[in-house]
Design a protein around this motif. Sequence first.
Motif, PDB file in Angstrom:
ATOM      1  N   GLU A 237      22.229  -7.474  70.332  1.00  0.00           N
ATOM      2  CA  GLU A 237      22.559  -7.883  68.964  1.00  0.00           C
ATOM      3  C   GLU A 237      21.322  -8.480  68.330  1.00  0.00           C
ATOM      4  O   GLU A 237      20.554  -9.173  68.999  1.00  0.00           O
TER       5      GLU A 237
ATOM      6  N   ASN B 118      18.819 -10.873  66.277  1.00  0.00           N
ATOM      7  CA  ASN B 118      18.671 -12.326  66.247  1.00  0.00           C
ATOM      8  C   ASN B 118      17.941 -12.679  64.960  1.00  0.00           C
ATOM      9  O   ASN B 118      16.739 -12.472  64.857  1.00  0.00           O
TER      10      ASN B 118
ATOM     11  N   THR C  57      25.043 -13.028  64.088  1.00  0.00           N
ATOM     12  CA  THR C  57      23.662 -12.730  64.473  1.00  0.00           C
ATOM     13  C   THR C  57      22.673 -13.674  63.819  1.00  0.00           C
ATOM     14  O   THR C  57      21.484 -13.582  64.066  1.00  0.00           O
TER      15      THR C  57
ATOM     16  N   THR D 237      21.924  -7.347  58.985  1.00  0.00           N
ATOM     17  CA  THR D 237      22.161  -7.074  60.407  1.00  0.00           C
ATOM     18  C   THR D 237      22.164  -5.579  60.672  1.00  0.00           C
ATOM     19  O   THR D 237      21.570  -5.103  61.650  1.00  0.00           O
TER      20      THR D 237
END
Lengths: 356, 147
Positions: free
Chosen positions: B14, B16, B43, B131
């Motif tokens: 995922e 960051n 995130t 994201t």
Amino acid sequence: MSNVQSCYQCGKCTSICPMRRVSKTSPRSSIYNANVYGLESKDIWTCLTCGLCPQECPQQVDFLNFIREERQGKQPLDIAHLGVFTELANLSSKLNGNIADKPADSKIGFFPGCVDSLDLFLHDVKTNFGEITTSSVKLLDKLGMKPQLLNMKCCGHDVLWQGKKDIFDALKAHNKKYIKESGIDTLVTSCAECYRTFSKDYDLGIKVVHISELLDKLGLKIDADVTFHDPCRLGRHMGMYDAPRKALTANGVRIKEMEHSRENALCCGVSNFMNCNEQTKALRIARMNEARATGAKTLITTCSKCLAHFNCLKTEKDAVNKYDFDIVDLSVFLARQFGEPAKKEQASAGSSKPEV
Amino acid sequence: MNAEAQTPIGDAWEPNILAFCCNWCSYAGADLAGVSRFQYPPTVKILRVMCSSRVEPAFILKALKDGADGVLVAGCHIGDCHYIDGNKNAEIRINNTKKALGKLGFDKRLRLEWISASEGLRFSEVIRDFTEEIKKLGQNPVKEVKK
């Protein structure tokens, strides 16, 4: 290793130190503390590494090397601009980076240095650093050299003198590979710091040339009075005093020397982006006053950092009208004699200029 | 920020993201997104600053160097700045940083957004969108080189 053990504490270094005039910095006591007590003194961070003290030393102590070795692996006291240039070098050192994919058609490579990031992060200084590159390339073209622009990473001068040798080694490894792949045999730089780093810290095995060594063959007829500021990296570190002067006088320019010039030239105050504070500002003012006293209309230097720092002083409110001379890079000064740069060139060079 | 401080969700990677939110608009906007229960991916790590112009280029470069996959700088809309023209300065700064990062191929990992205190929904949309974009770009190359 520096021969710092041979110091006999005469104190000549402290008496010549430009920082000593404005602060309590003492090269002598920083050697004493390191030699006798093994202590780290604050003075290793306030040192400008300008190279004045080794000239005076009767024992020829390599003070610059001593400072550089003392700094390695330690946390700097202060880095100007919050270390943005250090962080940028650090980030790029961690990436793979591009390598010259084919050998160059030209045997001469030109490395512009960090003018791009200076333009981007020092936009307050109101100086077009990109023009140094465009002018240098223009002048080299006039000399019939047709250089190849090298798209390398930062030379690593700043991080090396800030005590971050691991970053420097990563940058150096990449740049050496790049230069080897590109197949050039002469590396031309327009920056005094790049010149010092490539010739002394890189052991490249090819010819490293500062652009001022080439410019005396331009054959210009310029009617102007200028004064020349010796950058510490070009002058005292590399011993190159005559080449930039010859580049000016051969083109008809009259040089009015400042009170302190050549070996005794005063430092601009902020080498390798370590210190920017009241003390270093006092040094800058001292140097600018000397330049003003010559009566010349232009102050010429060959280091982009000296250029940034002097121009930065000129943007301050109380100094705007005080210093009524231009501060320009050597190659910019000469290239401007071929007529003003075309608009397109200016746009590409100063594209980073925001409209404030 | 630590490079290891990622948010592991299952085994999948995922992004960051580090978000600098200004105290007066964007942080309140993020607060509103929470209060109104607008969903957005976990995130993002929010860092409150007093103004978007507080965010130095050095902070952004340091975050990317230490392994952040994206950096979001959020401030008040132009004209709404609590400090009158702080966000105008931020715009110059961030755009210049973006240009510098462009040379390294990092320019898409930095984003500047204007989010006001009443735009909780917009905050969640921005995070979702960013994201997705970071997921397309993949991991920060700094971490890949390290391995």
